[in-house]
Design a protein around this motif. Structure first.
Motif, PDB file in Angstrom:
ATOM      1  N   PRO A 140      28.385 -19.923  -6.195  1.00  0.00           N
ATOM      2  CA  PRO A 140      27.570 -18.932  -6.394  1.00  0.00           C
ATOM      3  C   PRO A 140      26.763 -18.163  -5.158  1.00  0.00           C
ATOM      4  CG  PRO A 140      26.986 -20.865  -7.830  1.00  0.00           C
ATOM      5  CD  PRO A 140      28.118 -21.098  -6.520  1.00  0.00           C
ATOM      6  N   ARG A 141      26.257 -19.132  -4.269  1.00  0.00           N
ATOM      7  CA  ARG A 141      25.534 -18.538  -3.199  1.00  0.00           C
ATOM      8  C   ARG A 141      26.731 -17.732  -2.386  1.00  0.00           C
ATOM      9  NH1 ARG A 141      23.489 -19.065   1.989  1.00  0.00           N
ATOM     10  NH2 ARG A 141      21.500 -18.789   2.091  1.00  0.00           N
ATOM     11  N   LEU A 142      27.722 -18.159  -2.262  1.00  0.00           N
ATOM     12  CA  LEU A 142      29.105 -17.515  -1.497  1.00  0.00           C
ATOM     13  C   LEU A 142      29.156 -15.877  -2.235  1.00  0.00           C
ATOM     14  CD1 LEU A 142      30.725 -17.228   0.899  1.00  0.00           C
ATOM     15  CD2 LEU A 142      32.526 -18.559  -0.357  1.00  0.00           C
ATOM     16  N   VAL A 143      29.166 -16.036  -3.464  1.00  0.00           N
ATOM     17  CA  VAL A 143      29.593 -14.871  -4.191  1.00  0.00           C
ATOM     18  C   VAL A 143      28.534 -13.846  -4.180  1.00  0.00           C
ATOM     19  CG1 VAL A 143      29.848 -14.180  -6.708  1.00  0.00           C
ATOM     20  CG2 VAL A 143      31.144 -16.075  -5.849  1.00  0.00           C
ATOM     21  N   VAL A 144      27.018 -14.276  -4.042  1.00  0.00           N
ATOM     22  CA  VAL A 144      26.057 -13.488  -4.130  1.00  0.00           C
ATOM     23  C   VAL A 144      26.409 -12.790  -2.571  1.00  0.00           C
ATOM     24  CG1 VAL A 144      23.454 -13.154  -3.759  1.00  0.00           C
ATOM     25  CG2 VAL A 144      24.489 -14.367  -5.510  1.00  0.00           C
ATOM     26  N   ILE A 145      26.417 -13.644  -1.553  1.00  0.00           N
ATOM     27  CA  ILE A 145      26.634 -13.110  -0.188  1.00  0.00           C
ATOM     28  C   ILE A 145      27.667 -11.940  -0.218  1.00  0.00           C
ATOM     29  CG2 ILE A 145      27.170 -13.608   2.240  1.00  0.00           C
ATOM     30  CD1 ILE A 145      25.434 -16.116   1.844  1.00  0.00           C
ATOM     31  N   ALA A 146      29.053 -12.435  -0.908  1.00  0.00           N
ATOM     32  CA  ALA A 146      30.181 -11.527  -0.595  1.00  0.00           C
ATOM     33  C   ALA A 146      29.609 -10.272  -1.603  1.00  0.00           C
ATOM     34  CB  ALA A 146      31.502 -12.149  -1.500  1.00  0.00           C
ATOM     35  N   THR A 147      28.910 -10.420  -2.463  1.00  0.00           N
ATOM     36  CA  THR A 147      28.672  -8.903  -3.098  1.00  0.00           C
ATOM     37  C   THR A 147      27.785  -8.180  -2.173  1.00  0.00           C
ATOM     38  OG1 THR A 147      26.515  -9.966  -4.429  1.00  0.00           O
ATOM     39  CG2 THR A 147      28.663 -10.040  -5.539  1.00  0.00           C
ATOM     40  N   GLY A 148      26.870  -8.670  -1.578  1.00  0.00           N
ATOM     41  CA  GLY A 148      26.253  -7.926  -0.595  1.00  0.00           C
ATOM     42  C   GLY A 148      26.936  -7.292   0.545  1.00  0.00           C
ATOM     43  N   ILE A 194      20.561 -15.723 -11.729  1.00  0.00           N
ATOM     44  CA  ILE A 194      21.446 -14.965 -12.759  1.00  0.00           C
ATOM     45  C   ILE A 194      23.001 -14.781 -12.754  1.00  0.00           C
ATOM     46  CG2 ILE A 194      19.416 -13.340 -13.142  1.00  0.00           C
ATOM     47  CD1 ILE A 194      21.027 -11.110 -11.351  1.00  0.00           C
ATOM     48  N   VAL A 195      23.329 -15.721 -11.526  1.00  0.00           N
ATOM     49  CA  VAL A 195      24.810 -16.173 -11.618  1.00  0.00           C
ATOM     50  C   VAL A 195      25.174 -17.023 -12.695  1.00  0.00           C
ATOM     51  CG1 VAL A 195      26.705 -16.853 -10.031  1.00  0.00           C
ATOM     52  CG2 VAL A 195      24.686 -15.506  -9.130  1.00  0.00           C
ATOM     53  N   PRO A 196      26.209 -16.430 -13.468  1.00  0.00           N
ATOM     54  CA  PRO A 196      26.739 -17.159 -14.555  1.00  0.00           C
ATOM     55  C   PRO A 196      27.321 -18.723 -14.319  1.00  0.00           C
ATOM     56  CG  PRO A 196      27.754 -15.004 -14.790  1.00  0.00           C
ATOM     57  CD  PRO A 196      26.848 -15.020 -13.444  1.00  0.00           C
ATOM     58  N   ALA A 197      27.172 -19.575 -15.010  1.00  0.00           N
ATOM     59  CA  ALA A 197      27.729 -21.118 -14.591  1.00  0.00           C
ATOM     60  C   ALA A 197      29.094 -21.210 -14.206  1.00  0.00           C
ATOM     61  CB  ALA A 197      27.289 -22.077 -15.539  1.00  0.00           C
ATOM     62  N   TRP A 198      29.818 -20.457 -14.791  1.00  0.00           N
ATOM     63  CA  TRP A 198      31.250 -20.459 -14.587  1.00  0.00           C
ATOM     64  C   TRP A 198      31.831 -19.696 -13.042  1.00  0.00           C
ATOM     65  CZ3 TRP A 198      32.796 -15.416 -14.238  1.00  0.00           C
ATOM     66  CH2 TRP A 198      32.267 -14.437 -14.922  1.00  0.00           C
ATOM     67  N   VAL A 199      30.884 -19.228 -12.386  1.00  0.00           N
ATOM     68  CA  VAL A 199      31.282 -18.578 -11.285  1.00  0.00           C
ATOM     69  C   VAL A 199      31.122 -19.794 -10.002  1.00  0.00           C
ATOM     70  CG1 VAL A 199      30.294 -16.962  -9.179  1.00  0.00           C
ATOM     71  CG2 VAL A 199      30.133 -16.352 -11.785  1.00  0.00           C
ATOM     72  N   PRO A 200      32.573 -19.683  -9.403  1.00  0.00           N
ATOM     73  CA  PRO A 200      32.314 -20.739  -8.416  1.00  0.00           C
ATOM     74  C   PRO A 200      31.555 -20.358  -7.087  1.00  0.00           C
ATOM     75  CG  PRO A 200      34.562 -19.748  -8.491  1.00  0.00           C
ATOM     76  CD  PRO A 200      33.536 -19.105  -9.469  1.00  0.00           C
TER      77      PRO A 200
END
Length: 124
Positions: A34-42, A26-32
Motif C-alpha cells: 500500500p505505501r508503495l502504491v500511494v507513492i506511485a499514485t503521487g 483508505i487503501v483497500p486491504a487487497w492492494v499489495p
C-alpha cells in the motif's frame, strides 16, 4: 480547464509524495504494498499534470489521469463507507457523496483536456 486539472493533480501528487502514510488508512486491504502504491499514485499525478502541458504527451496524460481516477475509486469508496478520518478532509457525507458522484466527471475531464474526446463541445 487544463490548467485547473493540472494544478489539482500536481497538488494532490505532491501531497501523496510528501505524506504517503496519511493515505494508508483508505487503501483497500487487497492492494499489495500500500505505501508503495500511494507513492506511485503521487508520481502518476505529478507526471500526468506535467504531461497535460506537453503537446506530444497530452493525449497519454489524459488517458493516464482518467485511468488513475478510475483506479483510485475503490479507495474513495472505502474512505466514504468506513468513515475514515483523514487530516484536512471532511468526514461527512456532504463531502463523500459529491466526491463519489463526481468521479466520472473527473474521468471525462481528463479525457477532454487530454484531447482524447471533444464531447460535448466540438473543437474547430
Amino acid at each position: 480547464m487544463r490548467w485547473l486539472m493540472a494544478a489539482f493533480y500536481l497538488g494532490a501528487g505532491l501531497l501523496h509524495l510528501r505524506s504517503p502514510d496519511a493515505f494508508l488508512p483508505i487503501v483497500p486491504a487487497w492492494v499489495p504494498e500500500p505505501r508503495l502504491v500511494v507513492i506511485a499514485t503521487g508520481v502518476a499525478e505529478v507526471l500526468g499534470a506535467i504531461g497535460l502541458f506537453v503537446p506530444q504527451l497530452r493525449r497519454a496524460a489524459g488517458i493516464g489521469l482518467a485511468l488513475y481516477a478510475l483506479c483510485v475509486f475503490p479507495a474513495n469508496i472505502k474512505h466514504a463507507i468506513e468513515g475514515i478520518t483523514l487530516a484536512g478532509l471532511p468526514s461527512s457525507w456532504w463531502y463523500h457523496a459529491p466526491r463519489l458522484a463526481l468521479q466520472p466527471v473527473l474521468i471525462w475531464w481528463a479525457l477532454y483536456v487530454g484531447g482524447v474526446i471533444d464531447w460535448p463541445w466540438r473543437r474547430p
